[in-house]
Scaffold this active site. Structure first.
Site, PDB file in Angstrom:
ATOM      1  N   SER A   1      15.806   8.114   3.954  1.00 28.07           N
ATOM      2  CA  SER A   1      15.214   7.511   2.773  1.00 28.07           C
ATOM      3  C   SER A   1      14.731   8.581   1.783  1.00 28.07           C
ATOM      4  O   SER A   1      15.137   8.599   0.629  1.00 28.07           O
ATOM      5  CB  SER A   1      14.052   6.606   3.222  1.00 28.07           C
ATOM      6  OG  SER A   1      13.422   6.017   2.129  1.00 28.07           O
TER       7      SER A   1
ATOM      8  N   HIS B   1       4.626  13.936   4.074  1.00 35.25           N
ATOM      9  CA  HIS B   1       3.545  13.155   4.685  1.00 35.25           C
ATOM     10  C   HIS B   1       2.798  14.129   5.593  1.00 35.25           C
ATOM     11  O   HIS B   1       3.423  14.954   6.261  1.00 35.25           O
ATOM     12  CB  HIS B   1       4.161  11.997   5.480  1.00 35.25           C
ATOM     13  CG  HIS B   1       3.180  11.107   6.189  1.00 35.25           C
ATOM     14  ND1 HIS B   1       1.915  10.835   5.696  1.00 35.25           N
ATOM     15  CD2 HIS B   1       3.285  10.413   7.351  1.00 35.25           C
ATOM     16  CE1 HIS B   1       1.285  10.016   6.528  1.00 35.25           C
ATOM     17  NE2 HIS B   1       2.095   9.747   7.542  1.00 35.25           N
TER      18      HIS B   1
ATOM     19  N   GLY C   1      11.763   6.188  -0.626  1.00 31.87           N
ATOM     20  CA  GLY C   1      12.779   7.109  -1.100  1.00 31.87           C
ATOM     21  C   GLY C   1      13.734   6.479  -2.110  1.00 31.87           C
ATOM     22  O   GLY C   1      14.113   7.116  -3.104  1.00 31.87           O
TER      23      GLY C   1
HETATM   24  P1  NAD Z   1      14.460   8.589   7.758  1.00 28.92           P
HETATM   25  O1  NAD Z   1      14.298   8.053   9.133  1.00 28.92           O
HETATM   26  O2  NAD Z   1      14.904   7.666   6.673  1.00 28.92           O
HETATM   27  O3  NAD Z   1      15.483   9.821   7.769  1.00 28.92           O
HETATM   28  C1  NAD Z   1      15.390  10.860   8.684  1.00 28.92           C
HETATM   29  C2  NAD Z   1      16.589  11.785   8.564  1.00 28.92           C
HETATM   30  O4  NAD Z   1      16.425  12.824   9.541  1.00 28.92           O
HETATM   31  C3  NAD Z   1      17.941  11.149   8.836  1.00 28.92           C
HETATM   32  O5  NAD Z   1      18.880  11.700   7.947  1.00 28.92           O
HETATM   33  C4  NAD Z   1      18.256  11.577  10.266  1.00 28.92           C
HETATM   34  O6  NAD Z   1      19.648  11.678  10.499  1.00 28.92           O
HETATM   35  C5  NAD Z   1      17.606  12.943  10.315  1.00 28.92           C
HETATM   36  N1  NAD Z   1      17.195  13.356  11.659  1.00 28.92           N
HETATM   37  C6  NAD Z   1      16.536  12.635  12.585  1.00 28.92           C
HETATM   38  N2  NAD Z   1      16.306  13.372  13.687  1.00 28.92           N
HETATM   39  C7  NAD Z   1      16.835  14.588  13.447  1.00 28.92           C
HETATM   40  C8  NAD Z   1      16.923  15.792  14.212  1.00 28.92           C
HETATM   41  N3  NAD Z   1      16.440  15.853  15.448  1.00 28.92           N
HETATM   42  N4  NAD Z   1      17.557  16.851  13.659  1.00 28.92           N
HETATM   43  C9  NAD Z   1      18.084  16.766  12.416  1.00 28.92           C
HETATM   44  N5  NAD Z   1      18.025  15.662  11.646  1.00 28.92           N
HETATM   45  C10 NAD Z   1      17.402  14.590  12.168  1.00 28.92           C
HETATM   46  O7  NAD Z   1      13.063   9.288   7.370  1.00 28.92           O
HETATM   47  P2  NAD Z   1      12.186   9.071   6.046  1.00 28.92           P
HETATM   48  O8  NAD Z   1      11.658   7.675   6.027  1.00 28.92           O
HETATM   49  O9  NAD Z   1      12.926   9.594   4.885  1.00 28.92           O
HETATM   50  O10 NAD Z   1      10.934  10.006   6.359  1.00 28.92           O
HETATM   51  C11 NAD Z   1      10.983  11.417   6.210  1.00 28.92           C
HETATM   52  C12 NAD Z   1       9.580  11.926   5.887  1.00 28.92           C
HETATM   53  O11 NAD Z   1       9.189  11.404   4.610  1.00 28.92           O
HETATM   54  C13 NAD Z   1       8.497  11.492   6.865  1.00 28.92           C
HETATM   55  O12 NAD Z   1       7.561  12.520   6.963  1.00 28.92           O
HETATM   56  C14 NAD Z   1       7.861  10.284   6.169  1.00 28.92           C
HETATM   57  O13 NAD Z   1       6.533  10.018   6.555  1.00 28.92           O
HETATM   58  C15 NAD Z   1       7.919  10.765   4.729  1.00 28.92           C
HETATM   59  N6  NAD Z   1       7.846   9.691   3.740  1.00 28.92           N
HETATM   60  C16 NAD Z   1       8.753   8.668   3.791  1.00 28.92           C
HETATM   61  C17 NAD Z   1       8.721   7.671   2.830  1.00 28.92           C
HETATM   62  C18 NAD Z   1       9.809   6.616   2.810  1.00 28.92           C
HETATM   63  O14 NAD Z   1      10.006   6.033   1.770  1.00 28.92           O
HETATM   64  N7  NAD Z   1      10.557   6.354   3.863  1.00 28.92           N
HETATM   65  C19 NAD Z   1       7.733   7.678   1.815  1.00 28.92           C
HETATM   66  C20 NAD Z   1       6.825   8.766   1.767  1.00 28.92           C
HETATM   67  C21 NAD Z   1       6.895   9.763   2.738  1.00 28.92           C
END
Ligand code: NAD
Ligand code: MG
Length: 339
Positions: free
Chosen positions: A26, A108, A134
């Site tokens: 995301s 975060h 995102g």
């Molecule tokens: P997500 O689950 O959407 O994406 C995670 C990504 O990491 C994926 O591309 C996955 O393939 C990859 N991944 C997972 N495990 C892995 C590993 N072991 N090695 C390499 N790649 C790996 O995550 P997200 O929701 O985008 O969250 C990411 C960060 O952003 C977190 O810290 C979250 O708290 C923060 N955040 C998210 C949002 C949101 O809108 N989702 C909003 C604000 C902050």
């Protein structure tokens, strides 16, 4: 609170760095696209070879490497992996490859605040946390309006951590909307509270319970869907543009009297006591360790609750009704084929 805008930032700082974005979910998708469009030339997306995200990132034209290779060639590493995986990946694939004096960044504060990651002392450790999903971070950038973001500094070895954070925030479009400075603690605790109590947990539970009450009383599920879910967006738009009183101003007198006289029977002193208990679980770290344990066990609670949520009647009625409202699909933020 001081609010920073584009004019207070120096985009060239991040443009002159080798930047690694770890993860392409995301947030990773949105950051990578916005950074590229903001002129960051040396940009690599770090992922596992086998992940489906890697295919999507390559198809979008990004250079993709393993986490350790991406880190090795960068001065700036943005960690956008799931919070529950970060400490493990950090220990094994990130820290051993980090260049001396590099900057690591988070969206975060969870892992730093709860000390699941304890970074090396030569590093700058910062946060740039967009205040929105995102998909919105990307969509707003494209519209030219950006999105509010928080920055925070946990470690400032270079004495330039704030400038770097502001530069990155501007590159993802936050300088158009506003950048506020906070701390890792404040961001982490308020973010968890907001998503548990109001935004994700509270709102979803309220909608489902309202829907069930109407359906159990024999009303058409379609009516219940429109009333309890679909219209929520129309109401929230009024909150968003002018506060709660703006909503009371626009609805009928009947709705205003009914709502003002009944709302607090639904969310009452008892509910507020529970909110305080939830806040304490966040502040004391009880929630964090519960979440870590849940992840180590393979996420059994999330998996079963997700299944139940997907099987709920509101989802089935909703997907039928949304098919009759093509404008919703046309304005869609989430495209699961791209990210
Ligand atoms: P997500 O689950 O959407 O994406 C995670 C990504 O990491 C994926 O591309 C996955 O393939 C990859 N991944 C997972 N495990 C892995 C590993 N072991 N090695 C390499 N790649 C790996 O995550 P997200 O929701 O985008 O969250 C990411 C960060 O952003 C977190 O810290 C979250 O708290 C923060 N955040 C998210 C949002 C949101 O809108 N989702 C909003 C604000 C902050
Ligand atoms: Mg949040």
């Amino acid at each position: 609170m001081k609010i920073y805008y584009d004019k207070d930032t120096d985009l060239s700082i991040i443009q002159n760095m080798n930047v690694a974005v770890l993860g392409y979910g995301s947030q990773g998708f949105a950051h990578a696209h916005n950074l590229r469009q903001s002129g960051i030339k040396n940009l690599v997306v770090g992922l596992r070879e086998t992940s489906s995200s890697a295919t999507k990132a390559r198809e979008a034209g990004f250079s993709v490497a393993t986490v350790s290779d991406a880190v090795q060639n960068s001065h700036f590493v943005m960690i956008l992996l799931p919070d529950e995986n970060q400490s493990d990946v950090y220990r094994t694939e990130i820290e051993p490859h980090l260049n001396e004096g590099a900057t690591i960044a988070f969206a975060h504060g969870f892992n730093i605040h709860y000390e699941l990651i304890e970074p090396r002392s030569d590093l700058d450790v910062i946060m740039i946390a967009p205040k929105g999903p995102g998909h919105t971070v990307r969509a707003n950038y494209e519209k030219g309006i950006g999105i509010l973001a928080l920055i925070a500094i946990a470690q400032d070895k270079s004495h330039r951590a704030r400038e770097t954070a502001l530069s990155y925030a501007a590159a993802i479009g936050a300088g158009r909307a506003g950048i506020l400075e906070t701390t890792f603690r404040e961001e982490t605790e308020t973010d968890l509270f907001g998503e548990q109590v109001v935004l994700c947990g509270g709102a979803a539970a309220l909608v489902q319970a309202g829907f069930e009450t109407l359906v159990e009383a024999g009303y058409a599920p379609e009516m219940a869907y429109f009333e309890c879910l679909h219209e929520l967006k129309l109401i929230v738009d009024f909150f968003y543009e002018g506060g709660i009183t703006n909503m009371w101003y626009t609805v009928s007198n009947t709705a205003e009297y009914g709502g003002l006289s009944r709302g607090h029977r639904i969310v009452n002193e008892e509910s507020k006591k529970e909110m305080k208990r939830i806040l304490e679980e966040i502040q004391t770290g009880v929630f964090a360790s519960e979440f870590v344990t849940e992840s180590l066990a393979g996420a059994p609670v999330v998996k079963s609750k997700r299944r139940l949520a997907e099987a709920h009647q509101i989802e089935k009625v909703g997907s039928r009704l949304r098919a009759l409202m093509p404008w919703i699909n046309e304005a869609k933020l989430v495209d699961r084929d791209k990210n």
